[in-house]
Write a protein that holds these residues in place. Structure first.
Motif, PDB file in Angstrom:
ATOM      1  N   GLN A   1      -5.585   2.524   9.825  1.00  0.00           N
ATOM      2  CA  GLN A   1      -5.895   0.950   9.561  1.00  0.00           C
ATOM      3  C   GLN A   1      -4.155   0.767   8.361  1.00  0.00           C
ATOM      4  O   GLN A   1      -3.833  -0.264   8.459  1.00  0.00           O
ATOM      5  CB  GLN A   1      -6.971   1.121   8.135  1.00  0.00           C
ATOM      6  CG  GLN A   1      -7.140  -0.383   7.903  1.00  0.00           C
ATOM      7  CD  GLN A   1      -8.602  -0.372   7.083  1.00  0.00           C
ATOM      8  OE1 GLN A   1      -8.339   0.498   5.764  1.00  0.00           O
ATOM      9  NE2 GLN A   1      -9.487  -0.539   7.478  1.00  0.00           N
TER      10      GLN A   1
ATOM     11  N   ILE B   1      -1.924  -2.507   8.849  1.00  0.00           N
ATOM     12  CA  ILE B   1      -1.517  -3.208   7.079  1.00  0.00           C
ATOM     13  C   ILE B   1       0.363  -3.147   7.220  1.00  0.00           C
ATOM     14  O   ILE B   1       0.081  -4.431   7.002  1.00  0.00           O
ATOM     15  CB  ILE B   1      -1.891  -2.329   5.999  1.00  0.00           C
ATOM     16  CG1 ILE B   1      -3.720  -3.070   5.614  1.00  0.00           C
ATOM     17  CG2 ILE B   1      -2.001  -3.107   4.629  1.00  0.00           C
ATOM     18  CD1 ILE B   1      -4.567  -1.811   5.143  1.00  0.00           C
TER      19      ILE B   1
ATOM     20  N   TYR C   1      -7.755  -9.156   6.902  1.00  0.00           N
ATOM     21  CA  TYR C   1      -8.371  -8.405   6.812  1.00  0.00           C
ATOM     22  C   TYR C   1      -9.454  -8.983   7.946  1.00  0.00           C
ATOM     23  O   TYR C   1     -10.471  -9.573   6.995  1.00  0.00           O
ATOM     24  CB  TYR C   1      -9.058  -8.081   6.391  1.00  0.00           C
ATOM     25  CG  TYR C   1      -7.856  -7.101   5.474  1.00  0.00           C
ATOM     26  CD1 TYR C   1      -7.153  -5.980   4.893  1.00  0.00           C
ATOM     27  CD2 TYR C   1      -7.525  -7.864   3.821  1.00  0.00           C
ATOM     28  CE1 TYR C   1      -5.599  -5.445   4.518  1.00  0.00           C
ATOM     29  CE2 TYR C   1      -6.383  -7.732   3.401  1.00  0.00           C
ATOM     30  CZ  TYR C   1      -5.591  -6.664   3.997  1.00  0.00           C
ATOM     31  OH  TYR C   1      -4.391  -6.065   2.909  1.00  0.00           O
TER      32      TYR C   1
ATOM     33  N   PRO D   1     -12.505  -5.466   7.422  1.00  0.00           N
ATOM     34  CA  PRO D   1     -12.050  -4.006   7.082  1.00  0.00           C
ATOM     35  C   PRO D   1     -11.866  -2.689   6.926  1.00  0.00           C
ATOM     36  O   PRO D   1     -11.708  -1.307   6.974  1.00  0.00           O
ATOM     37  CB  PRO D   1     -11.001  -4.386   6.050  1.00  0.00           C
ATOM     38  CG  PRO D   1     -11.943  -4.589   5.235  1.00  0.00           C
ATOM     39  CD  PRO D   1     -12.133  -5.792   5.987  1.00  0.00           C
TER      40      PRO D   1
END
Length: 213
Positions: free
Chosen positions: A141, A145, A158, A161
């Protein structure tokens, strides 16, 4: 500042978003919450240009903007997908540098230097040469990002998330999103997790099937 004015989106005879208007101020976080099927992800897909709206207007800093037709959309609105969508055959660093070199026309050295800074910032400095399958869900993740941030977006979005992560990592995600806010990043977060959404939000948007309130 991102503004939506009278946005409408339908699929067939079903109206998912009906004349929605909202404003996301610079440096703030908007959380979009609601039950499954209410249109949260559809709204996010419209904002990020993955779906074309039927009517309505988008403005960024007061100027008209169409996320669907803008060919360099990632440099305006970035997105972190629910399942991260990393390229499995590329290393972490290559995942981050690919779009800046192809879309923003950065040199390889410039893109690599920027990627290294992002990796260090997100506590991934030792993982640049690894592949996505070698990382935990939380690390993947953060790579997603970093990849979005590498395009220097005005707004970062997002999609759920916390849904692909162990519940114990929710607080870590909160800290990361709030840390980006402290750096001045404007963010939009779709989540089914009301507590998480409330913890990070400056503003909340509740959506329900066939209506937005």
């Amino acid at each position: 500042m991102l503004e939506l004015k009278n946005i409408t989106k339908s699929f067939g005879d079903r109206t998912i978003i009906n004349k929605l208007s909202l404003t996301v101020k610079d440096g703030e976080i908007l959380s979009i919450v609601g039950p499954s099927g209410a249109g949260k992800t559809t709204l996010l897909r419209c904002i990020t240009g993955l779906e074309q709206v039927d009517s309505g207007d988008f403005l960024v800093d007061g100027k008209a903007f169409d996320p669907y037709t803008n060919r360099t959309n990632d440099s305006v609105i970035g997105v972190v997908f629910q399942n991260f969508e990393l390229f499995p055959h590329l290393t972490v660093r290559q995942n981050i540098t690919l779009a800046p070199t192809m879309v923003l026309k950065q040199s390889e050295s410039e893109a690599k230097a920027a990627a290294n800074k992002l990796l260090d910032r997100l506590n991934l400095g030792d993982h640049g040469e690894q592949y996505p399958y070698q990382l935990s869900g939380g690390q993947q993740q953060r790579v997603a990002i970093a990849r979005a941030l590498a395009m220097k977006p005005n707004v970062l979005c997002y999609d759920e998330p916390t849904s692909a992560l162990d519940p114990n990592l929710r607080q870590e995600v909160e800290k990361l999103i709030l840390g980006l806010k402290a750096d001045g990043m404007t963010q939009i977060v779709v989540s089914h997790d009301l507590t998480f959404a409330e913890n990070i939000a400056d503003e909340m948007l509740h959506v329900e099937p066939n209506q937005t309130k």
